[in-house]
Scaffold this motif. Structure first.
Motif, PDB file in Angstrom:
ATOM      1  N   ASP A   1       0.972  -1.845  -0.190  1.00  0.00           N
ATOM      2  CA  ASP A   1      -0.572   0.246   0.013  1.00  0.00           C
ATOM      3  C   ASP A   1       0.308   1.450   0.094  1.00  0.00           C
ATOM      4  O   ASP A   1       0.561   2.210  -0.668  1.00  0.00           O
ATOM      5  N   LYS A   2       1.884   1.321   0.780  1.00  0.00           N
ATOM      6  CA  LYS A   2       2.599   2.310   0.370  1.00  0.00           C
ATOM      7  C   LYS A   2       3.567   3.017  -0.539  1.00  0.00           C
ATOM      8  O   LYS A   2       3.697   4.139  -0.941  1.00  0.00           O
ATOM      9  N   LEU A   3       3.552   1.869  -1.156  1.00  0.00           N
ATOM     10  CA  LEU A   3       4.821   1.764  -2.586  1.00  0.00           C
ATOM     11  C   LEU A   3       3.891   2.444  -3.822  1.00  0.00           C
ATOM     12  O   LEU A   3       4.133   3.390  -4.262  1.00  0.00           O
ATOM     13  N   LEU A   4       2.330   1.908  -3.262  1.00  0.00           N
ATOM     14  CA  LEU A   4       1.085   1.991  -4.216  1.00  0.00           C
ATOM     15  C   LEU A   4       0.997   4.321  -4.483  1.00  0.00           C
ATOM     16  O   LEU A   4       1.021   4.527  -5.007  1.00  0.00           O
ATOM     17  N   TYR A   5       1.298   3.913  -2.565  1.00  0.00           N
ATOM     18  CA  TYR A   5       0.277   5.482  -2.258  1.00  0.00           C
ATOM     19  C   TYR A   5       1.859   6.083  -2.369  1.00  0.00           C
ATOM     20  O   TYR A   5       1.795   7.690  -3.367  1.00  0.00           O
ATOM     21  N   ASN A   6       3.047   6.030  -2.594  1.00  0.00           N
ATOM     22  CA  ASN A   6       4.508   6.670  -3.090  1.00  0.00           C
ATOM     23  C   ASN A   6       4.346   7.057  -4.550  1.00  0.00           C
ATOM     24  O   ASN A   6       4.278   8.091  -4.916  1.00  0.00           O
ATOM     25  N   GLN A   7       4.011   5.690  -4.953  1.00  0.00           N
ATOM     26  CA  GLN A   7       4.363   5.768  -7.106  1.00  0.00           C
ATOM     27  C   GLN A   7       3.038   6.481  -8.094  1.00  0.00           C
ATOM     28  O   GLN A   7       3.808   7.804  -8.726  1.00  0.00           O
ATOM     29  N   TYR A   8       1.854   6.723  -7.018  1.00  0.00           N
ATOM     30  CA  TYR A   8       0.224   7.455  -7.689  1.00  0.00           C
ATOM     31  C   TYR A   8       0.011   8.878  -7.107  1.00  0.00           C
ATOM     32  O   TYR A   8      -0.421   9.592  -7.437  1.00  0.00           O
ATOM     33  N   PHE A   9       0.013   9.136  -5.823  1.00  0.00           N
ATOM     34  CA  PHE A   9       0.705  10.268  -5.033  1.00  0.00           C
ATOM     35  C   PHE A   9       0.430  11.896  -5.800  1.00  0.00           C
ATOM     36  O   PHE A   9      -0.307  11.981  -5.632  1.00  0.00           O
ATOM     37  N   ARG A  10       1.416  11.759  -6.364  1.00  0.00           N
ATOM     38  CA  ARG A  10       1.879  13.153  -7.028  1.00  0.00           C
ATOM     39  C   ARG A  10       1.295  13.137  -7.807  1.00  0.00           C
ATOM     40  O   ARG A  10       1.000  14.548  -8.425  1.00  0.00           O
ATOM     41  N   PHE A  11       1.337  12.680  -9.050  1.00  0.00           N
ATOM     42  CA  PHE A  11       0.288  12.568 -10.220  1.00  0.00           C
ATOM     43  C   PHE A  11      -1.665  12.682  -9.639  1.00  0.00           C
ATOM     44  O   PHE A  11      -2.098  13.111 -10.171  1.00  0.00           O
ATOM     45  N   ILE A  12      -1.517  11.749  -8.473  1.00  0.00           N
ATOM     46  CA  ILE A  12      -2.774  12.185  -8.793  1.00  0.00           C
ATOM     47  C   ILE A  12      -3.246  13.171  -7.732  1.00  0.00           C
ATOM     48  O   ILE A  12      -4.625  14.267  -8.354  1.00  0.00           O
ATOM     49  N   CYS A  13      -2.308  13.829  -6.882  1.00  0.00           N
ATOM     50  CA  CYS A  13      -1.952  15.020  -6.790  1.00  0.00           C
ATOM     51  C   CYS A  13      -2.838  15.960  -7.595  1.00  0.00           C
ATOM     52  O   CYS A  13      -2.983  17.595  -7.840  1.00  0.00           O
ATOM     53  N   PHE A  14      -1.561  16.118  -8.966  1.00  0.00           N
ATOM     54  CA  PHE A  14      -1.422  17.161 -10.234  1.00  0.00           C
ATOM     55  C   PHE A  14      -2.797  17.082 -10.486  1.00  0.00           C
ATOM     56  O   PHE A  14      -3.237  17.754 -11.274  1.00  0.00           O
ATOM     57  N   TYR A  15      -3.410  15.951 -10.491  1.00  0.00           N
ATOM     58  CA  TYR A  15      -4.440  15.641 -11.646  1.00  0.00           C
ATOM     59  C   TYR A  15      -5.412  16.464 -10.634  1.00  0.00           C
ATOM     60  O   TYR A  15      -5.967  17.399 -11.704  1.00  0.00           O
ATOM     61  N   ALA A  16      -6.007  16.518  -9.186  1.00  0.00           N
ATOM     62  CA  ALA A  16      -6.751  17.032  -8.933  1.00  0.00           C
ATOM     63  C   ALA A  16      -6.423  18.650  -8.768  1.00  0.00           C
ATOM     64  O   ALA A  16      -7.975  19.137  -8.615  1.00  0.00           O
ATOM     65  N   TYR A  17      -4.814  19.066  -8.710  1.00  0.00           N
ATOM     66  CA  TYR A  17      -4.728  20.370  -8.573  1.00  0.00           C
ATOM     67  C   TYR A  17      -5.353  20.878  -9.901  1.00  0.00           C
ATOM     68  O   TYR A  17      -6.510  22.101 -10.076  1.00  0.00           O
TER      69      TYR A  17
ATOM     70  N   LEU B   1       1.267  11.736 -19.001  1.00  0.00           N
ATOM     71  CA  LEU B   1       1.869  12.153 -19.833  1.00  0.00           C
ATOM     72  C   LEU B   1       2.987  12.677 -19.439  1.00  0.00           C
ATOM     73  O   LEU B   1       4.019  12.526 -19.344  1.00  0.00           O
ATOM     74  N   LEU B   2       2.644  13.855 -18.207  1.00  0.00           N
ATOM     75  CA  LEU B   2       3.720  14.106 -17.008  1.00  0.00           C
ATOM     76  C   LEU B   2       4.576  13.129 -16.705  1.00  0.00           C
ATOM     77  O   LEU B   2       5.739  12.962 -15.668  1.00  0.00           O
ATOM     78  N   ALA B   3       3.480  12.287 -15.944  1.00  0.00           N
ATOM     79  CA  ALA B   3       3.838  11.314 -14.930  1.00  0.00           C
ATOM     80  C   ALA B   3       5.324   9.919 -16.393  1.00  0.00           C
ATOM     81  O   ALA B   3       6.770   9.831 -16.020  1.00  0.00           O
ATOM     82  N   GLU B   4       4.261   9.510 -18.056  1.00  0.00           N
ATOM     83  CA  GLU B   4       5.316   8.778 -18.285  1.00  0.00           C
ATOM     84  C   GLU B   4       6.891  10.297 -18.678  1.00  0.00           C
ATOM     85  O   GLU B   4       7.818   9.311 -18.365  1.00  0.00           O
ATOM     86  N   VAL B   5       6.736  11.159 -18.777  1.00  0.00           N
ATOM     87  CA  VAL B   5       8.081  12.229 -19.280  1.00  0.00           C
ATOM     88  C   VAL B   5       8.615  11.842 -17.987  1.00  0.00           C
ATOM     89  O   VAL B   5       9.778  11.622 -17.500  1.00  0.00           O
ATOM     90  N   GLU B   6       8.143  11.796 -16.582  1.00  0.00           N
ATOM     91  CA  GLU B   6       8.804  12.330 -15.106  1.00  0.00           C
ATOM     92  C   GLU B   6       9.855  10.776 -14.769  1.00  0.00           C
ATOM     93  O   GLU B   6      10.702  10.617 -14.525  1.00  0.00           O
ATOM     94  N   THR B   7       8.505   9.491 -15.591  1.00  0.00           N
ATOM     95  CA  THR B   7       9.463   8.470 -15.168  1.00  0.00           C
ATOM     96  C   THR B   7      10.453   8.289 -16.393  1.00  0.00           C
ATOM     97  O   THR B   7      11.484   7.870 -16.177  1.00  0.00           O
TER      98      THR B   7
END
Length: 172
Positions: free
Chosen positions: A2-18, A100-106
């Protein structure tokens, strides 16, 4: 897990919400709510990454839309005007941009350290060449070389479905 999932997606979900709300604090709260909702219902959601991302994006979108609706209802009440059900947000475009930003960041994270710094400072932070040169203490030629290598790497390795979107952003 769960922590790995949270760390992996939180920034992108947060950006989407923003992108949907325009409010950084609200975006973080909404992203947190999406993960809380997922963790409470994860037995009912497939463990496939695309299903999890879809659940998180949908949770954020629904939360923002509901918040938007409540705001409009309150406004209607106070102004005594008719309520118009309009969604000014282009949800699909925002999801695509976030992915797209997630892909570029990776892809950027796979570059050498200085190249990563140049790409992030140039394209994510919007610094000028002079600011980057001063910050990283490199020459203009080194800056241009790293930027060129970074762009070439991204163009050669990006998911084909994002290629034309990236081109339209980089070369308007």
């Amino acid at each position: 897990m769960d922590k790995l999932l949270y760390n992996q997606y939180f920034r992108f979900i947060c950006f989407y919400a923003y992108q949907l709300s325009g409010d950084k604090n609200l975006a973080e709260d909404v992203a947190q709510e999406a993960f809380t909702s997922y963790f409470q219902q994860k037995d009912q959601v497939s463990n496939h990454p695309s299903a999890i991302k879809s659940f998180l994006y949908s949770s954020v979108r629904n939360y923002i839309l509901n918040l938007h609706k409540r705001t409009q209802i309150k406004q209607r009440y106070w102004e005594k005007t008719t309520f118009k059900e309009e969604d000014p947000l282009n949800i699909e475009e925002t999801i695509l941009y976030t992915e797209l930003l997630a892909e570029v960041e990776t892809l950027i994270s796979k570059l050498p350290k200085v190249c990563q710094q140049v790409m992030r400072l140039s394209y994510f932070e919007g610094l000028t060449n002079a600011e980057i040169i001063q910050k990283l203490d490199i020459s203009i030629n080194t800056l241009k070389t790293h930027r060129k290598r970074g762009l070439k790497y991204i163009q050669n390795h990006i998911n084909p479905e994002f290629y034309f979107i990236l081109c339209s952003i980089l070369y308007p």
